[in-house]
Design an enzyme around this catalytic site. Sequence first.
Site, PDB file in Angstrom:
ATOM      1  N   ARG A  15       0.794  -1.229   0.000  1.00  0.00           N
ATOM      2  CA  ARG A  15       0.000   0.000   0.000  1.00  0.00           C
ATOM      3  C   ARG A  15       0.828   1.281   0.000  1.00  0.00           C
ATOM      4  NH1 ARG A  15      -5.533  -0.739   3.476  1.00  0.00           N
ATOM      5  NH2 ARG A  15      -6.151  -2.766   2.651  1.00  0.00           N
ATOM      6  N   ASP A  42     -15.590  10.919   5.767  1.00  0.00           N
ATOM      7  CA  ASP A  42     -14.515   9.934   5.706  1.00  0.00           C
ATOM      8  C   ASP A  42     -13.186  10.630   5.979  1.00  0.00           C
ATOM      9  OD1 ASP A  42     -14.319   6.878   4.544  1.00  0.00           O
ATOM     10  OD2 ASP A  42     -12.432   7.978   4.318  1.00  0.00           O
TER      11      ASP A  42
END
Length: 272
Positions: free
Chosen positions: A32, A137
């Site tokens: 990632r 978010d």
Amino acid sequence: MSGAAFETIAGLVRTRAGIVLGADKAYMLDTRLGGLMREHGLESLDAVAAKLRAPASERLAAAVTEALTTNESFFFRDGKPFDHLRRILPKLAVARSGGQRLRVLSAACSTGQEAYSIAMVVEGLGLAGRVEVLGTDLSTDVVRRAREGLYSQFEVQRGLPVQMLVKHFRQEGAQWRVSPAIRALARFETGNLLADLRSLGTFDVIFCRNVLIYFDAPTKTRVLSALAGRLAPDGVLYLGGAETVLGLTDRFATVEGERGVYAPVVRNLLAG
């Protein structure tokens, strides 16, 4: 990657997002953070950790946190919470005198599928002028995508009934964009569940689904307490099917016969 580097990165994500990365998740860091490392000219995860420990590392810290946050979402996920929402929204609308607007929070909304699913339920109930849907978010990138309301063929095939696709989306090349009418019902902001939520105001319905599974018990309790403070006395909280309030807080009670549906203990009248 040294153990110290892993602890630095894992500690950062835990502090900023509440996400617990065990040693068994170390493999995720290479996958990632690869693009981010290239962008910042960092050759290893040890170099990432060293830069995070240095002054003026806020930009990198924010990028690392976003990269290690899971943003899995799809339309009408698990189905039943939205069936229950269809039953309780009209009751809540009747309970609000003077045409007071209902407010629904989609916490950790990712790329917006949950918030837009809620908006489609609202539209289907004829409550478009009575309900505001807010999606929040941690990631600025996914909030941007949610605002755009543009999804791939794969994304619209995940949980979205074909009749709703035809009614509420417009095809743009190989992608599909949410209609202006549905987009007008939902707005999106960046927001952290570990921050002070009081500025968001009070909500009649809160979706916080498949989020707590990434937190340790103290963080789950902290988040549930914060959500309880933002929920109306006759409101309802939706958690994921694998999540529970049991053993974490006494501020919510289960709604009888419903999985993952909770009401404030002060007024648990929404069963059925």
